[in-house]
Design an enzyme around this catalytic site. Structure first.
Site, PDB file in Angstrom:
ATOM      1  N   HIS A  66       0.826  -1.202   0.000  1.00 58.90           N
ATOM      2  CA  HIS A  66       0.000   0.000   0.000  1.00 58.90           C
ATOM      3  C   HIS A  66       0.866   1.260   0.000  1.00 58.90           C
ATOM      4  O   HIS A  66       0.556   2.237  -0.692  1.00 58.90           O
ATOM      5  CB  HIS A  66      -0.916  -0.027   1.228  1.00 58.90           C
ATOM      6  CG  HIS A  66      -1.688   1.237   1.425  1.00 58.90           C
ATOM      7  ND1 HIS A  66      -1.384   2.133   2.432  1.00 58.90           N
ATOM      8  CD2 HIS A  66      -2.725   1.781   0.743  1.00 58.90           C
ATOM      9  CE1 HIS A  66      -2.219   3.162   2.356  1.00 58.90           C
ATOM     10  NE2 HIS A  66      -3.031   2.981   1.351  1.00 58.90           N
ATOM     11  N   GLU A  69       2.060   1.871  -3.439  1.00 52.33           N
ATOM     12  CA  GLU A  69       0.988   2.445  -4.263  1.00 52.33           C
ATOM     13  C   GLU A  69       0.945   3.965  -4.117  1.00 52.33           C
ATOM     14  O   GLU A  69       0.800   4.698  -5.104  1.00 52.33           O
ATOM     15  CB  GLU A  69      -0.358   1.833  -3.874  1.00 52.33           C
ATOM     16  CG  GLU A  69      -1.563   2.437  -4.566  1.00 52.33           C
ATOM     17  CD  GLU A  69      -2.711   2.716  -3.633  1.00 52.33           C
ATOM     18  OE1 GLU A  69      -3.187   3.877  -3.585  1.00 52.33           O
ATOM     19  OE2 GLU A  69      -3.144   1.785  -2.920  1.00 52.33           O
ATOM     20  N   HIS A  70       1.087   4.458  -2.897  1.00 55.91           N
ATOM     21  CA  HIS A  70       1.125   5.906  -2.670  1.00 55.91           C
ATOM     22  C   HIS A  70       2.310   6.542  -3.396  1.00 55.91           C
ATOM     23  O   HIS A  70       2.185   7.599  -4.017  1.00 55.91           O
ATOM     24  CB  HIS A  70       1.251   6.202  -1.175  1.00 55.91           C
ATOM     25  CG  HIS A  70      -0.055   6.264  -0.453  1.00 55.91           C
ATOM     26  ND1 HIS A  70      -0.526   7.419   0.114  1.00 55.91           N
ATOM     27  CD2 HIS A  70      -0.995   5.312  -0.221  1.00 55.91           C
ATOM     28  CE1 HIS A  70      -1.706   7.178   0.688  1.00 55.91           C
ATOM     29  NE2 HIS A  70      -2.003   5.904   0.497  1.00 55.91           N
ATOM     30  N   GLU A 144      -3.272   8.015   7.493  1.00 54.21           N
ATOM     31  CA  GLU A 144      -4.361   7.154   7.010  1.00 54.21           C
ATOM     32  C   GLU A 144      -4.622   6.018   7.997  1.00 54.21           C
ATOM     33  O   GLU A 144      -5.779   5.671   8.282  1.00 54.21           O
ATOM     34  CB  GLU A 144      -4.003   6.593   5.635  1.00 54.21           C
ATOM     35  CG  GLU A 144      -5.137   5.841   4.978  1.00 54.21           C
ATOM     36  CD  GLU A 144      -4.793   5.383   3.570  1.00 54.21           C
ATOM     37  OE1 GLU A 144      -5.653   4.739   2.940  1.00 54.21           O
ATOM     38  OE2 GLU A 144      -3.661   5.663   3.096  1.00 54.21           O
TER      39      GLU A 144
END
Length: 449
Positions: A66, A69-70, A144
């Site tokens: 993840h 991905e950022h 997040e």
């Protein structure tokens, strides 16, 4: 030379020959390209699907997929982060990404006249990221994670996944661990990218106003951007052999409501019973006319939010029920869940109820296919997860063929009280245990042992 077909790629499962008007080609580098041209639209939806997700991580790298991905948005060898944002803003287009447990996707939607530039930017993001601004983006991901921690109605789904899958990677939150994100190095992320973001591990899917041959040319340019093949193949996925057994998770938090999930292992995405599972979801809690919504919210006012959900993976799945309610309604809500599951498992499903669930599911599928982005997602996700890509007519026929007895059998099998795990967030654990004990006494006893 590229291999082109209108049926299946040889390494994939059998595909329905009556699938919509699609073209599928495997390039020499291993990338699969699939398109579905649509007349009468001016937009093209494009997705780069990478066959790596959070289940492919080990514990020391929990959350790296993840995080990576950022970082794809933070600049490439050709485009800065600001240029990426400005290009798609100028187009009036969409650019986004998502990480799941078994794949990652970068997707966009633009007018056809901008498709070539969009593909160039997206392929650069996926294959040539600079991994710039690592520390600032590290803070964004930590925020997040903190946001989820402050949202009990979302956090409880991470808890139930741990309860159902235990220490298997499927049980790990997709966002991973704050400890890992705080310390993981650029070198480690770069190595993960090189190992996982390979041509043979990518599907490029497009739907709308996009010529297949033109997309092939653009993707072939993408393969030229790739570095030398990784020194070793990515580690094999940890298969899900058998569930660890039901368990209970509770997190104390001074909330006004108890947020509760009951869950169990479900079925895989290739299981022929998946259509019956979708009907079960619709009957039990997947719509405004479903039993749980009507009994718990509409008739008795015991909760604002109550629903069922399911996830499907290559080798297993997850099924569950969520309800958020105040302490005085907790026992009543869980009792209603148990009663309705037992009723469905006993075959007490009326023909009108069954037909309504079927029509609801068919309608949602057909309406979703009016969006190029949904058509693209159907193609890309099917290929990257090696699952069946059926024609819409075949899907509708499979739904129509589901019988009440199949739904009842599946409810009894998957939602048996002895198989259910439970997870909750709320102020007092003893109140949660008292409520769970009314429907899953064995689970509470095992937790206390």
């Amino acid at each position: 030379m590229p291999q082109e077909t209108q049926a299946a790629h040889s390494a994939a499962p059998d595909y329905d020959p009556a699938v919509q008007n699609y073209l599928l080609t495997q390039l020499d580098g291993g990338t699969r390209v699939i398109t579905e041209p649509l007349e009468g639209v001016r937009s093209a939806a494009i997705g780069l699907w990478i066959g790596t997700g959070s289940r492919d991580e080990d514990d020391p790298h929990a959350g790296v997929t993840h995080f990576l991905e950022h970082l794809l948005f933070k600049g490439t060898k050709k485009y800065s982060a600001q240029e990426i944002a400005e290009i798609f803003d100028t187009f009036g287009g969409e650019l986004n990404a998502a990480t799941a447990r078994d794949y990652t996707v970068v997707y966009g939607r633009v007018l056809d006249e901008h498709a070539e530039t969009a593909v160039d930017v997206m392929t650069d993001m996926v294959f040539s990221p600079t991994l710039a601004d690592l520390d600032s983006e590290r803070e964004v991901v930590l925020e997040e994670i903190a946001m989820i921690e402050d949202s009990p109605q979302e956090l409880v789904h991470d808890l139930i996944t741990v309860a159902v899958f235990g220490t298997h990677p499927l049980g790990r939150p997709v966002l991973g661990s704050a400890d890992v994100i705080s310390s993981v190095s650029r070198r480690s992320i770069g190595a993960y990218h090189r190992a996982r973001y390979t041509a043979a591990n990518v599907v490029v899917a497009a739907a709308g106003s996009m010529e297949h041959e033109r997309l092939l040319e653009l993707v072939e340019r993408m393969e030229e951007k790739l570095p030398d093949p990784p020194a070793r193949k990515p580690a094999a996925r940890a298969p899900f052999v058998s569930p660890p057994g039901p368990s209970l998770r509770f997190q104390r938090k001074d909330t006004e409501q108890y947020h509760v999930c009951l869950g169990a292992p479900g079925i895989s995405r290739s299981d022929k019973r998946r259509f019956a599972a979708s009907i079960l979801d619709g009957v039990l809690g997947g719509s405004a006319s479903s039993r749980l919504f009507q009994e718990i919210r509409e008739k008795r006012g015991l909760a604002y939010s109550v629903y069922t959900y399911s996830s499907q993976y290559a080798d297993t799945g997850q099924i569950g029920v969520y309800v958020g309610t105040r302490e005085e309604n907790l026992i009543a809500c869980l009792e209603i869940v148990a009663e309705q599951v037992a009723s469905i498992a006993a075959g007490e499903i009326g023909q009108e109820e069954l037909d309504r669930a079927k029509e609801n599911l068919k309608g949602r599928i057909m309406l979703s296919m009016e969006l190029t982005s949904n058509r693209m997602s159907r193609l890309g996700k099917s290929l990257i997860t090696d699952s069946e890509l059926l024609s819409l007519d075949r899907i509708l026929a499979e739904i129509e063929a589901v019988e009440a007895s199949s739904v009842a059998e599946l409810a009894g099998l998957l939602l048996d009280r002895e198989k259910l795990s439970a997870a909750a967030i709320g102020p007092r654990e003893e109140r949660l245990l008292a409520a769970v004990e009314t429907v899953c006494p064995g689970l509470v006893a095992a937790a206390a042992a």
